[in-house]
Design an enzyme around this catalytic site. Structure first.
Site, short mmCIF file in Angstrom:
data_model
loop_
_atom_site.label_atom_id
_atom_site.label_comp_id
_atom_site.label_asym_id
_atom_site.label_seq_id
_atom_site.Cartn_x
_atom_site.Cartn_y
_atom_site.Cartn_z
N TYR A 124 0.75 -1.11 -0.05
CA TYR A 124 -0.01 -0.01 -0.04
C TYR A 124 1.00 1.31 0.04
CZ TYR A 124 -3.65 3.18 1.37
OH TYR A 124 -4.54 4.27 1.53
N HIS A 178 1.48 4.00 -3.10
CA HIS A 178 1.26 5.50 -2.87
C HIS A 178 2.37 6.37 -3.21
CE1 HIS A 178 -2.87 4.41 -1.33
NE2 HIS A 178 -2.86 5.67 -1.57
N TYR A 203 -3.61 16.31 1.88
CA TYR A 203 -4.14 15.05 2.02
C TYR A 203 -3.25 14.02 2.57
CZ TYR A 203 -6.69 10.78 -0.07
OH TYR A 203 -7.34 9.87 -0.09
N TRP A 233 -7.35 3.73 -10.58
CA TRP A 233 -6.46 3.76 -9.39
C TRP A 233 -7.24 2.82 -8.26
CZ3 TRP A 233 -2.01 5.02 -7.25
CH2 TRP A 233 -1.65 5.30 -6.20
N TRP A 234 -8.41 3.12 -8.30
CA TRP A 234 -9.42 1.96 -7.61
C TRP A 234 -9.15 0.77 -7.83
CZ3 TRP A 234 -14.74 4.89 -7.43
CH2 TRP A 234 -14.59 6.00 -6.72
#
Length: 106
Positions: A18, A22, A42, A78-79
């Site tokens: 993960y 990112h 963010y 992306w999802w």
């Protein structure tokens, strides 16, 4: 500026991947988040004990990155890429739970 926080669930053992994905976020994804969705500041935090991800973002529009009603192709891609690491909905959007702000100090 509207503040928005939410939580998501990371599958066990997926924290390294993960973070890796990112760290290599696509430039077009960053541009879309900032320009199209008006999101800034963010951050995503990981709770090691529960595998919960806590996300915080500031938005200057009436939307945020979890707004599944207006999904663009970049976000959908992306999802799809992240779906193997997280709990997701049928459209591969992350299952996310908005959090209510109870306190803010400037």
């Amino acid at each position: 500026m509207k503040r928005f926080a939410f939580k998501m669930h990371l599958k066990p053992g997926c924290e390294v991947e993960y973070a890796k994905r990112h760290a290599a976020i696509w430039p077009e994804m960053v541009k879309m988040i900032k320009e199209n969705q008006g999101v800034s500041n963010y951050s995503i935090f990981w709770d090691k004990e529960t595998n919960l991800l806590f996300a915080y973002q500031e938005c200057n529009k009436n939307m945020n990155t979890q707004d599944a009603s207006r999904v663009d192709p970049i976000t959908q891609k992306w999802w799809n890429m992240m779906a193997d690491l997280m709990d997701t909905n049928k459209d591969n959007s992350p299952v996310s739970v908005p959090l209510e702000e109870l306190f803010h100090l400037e």
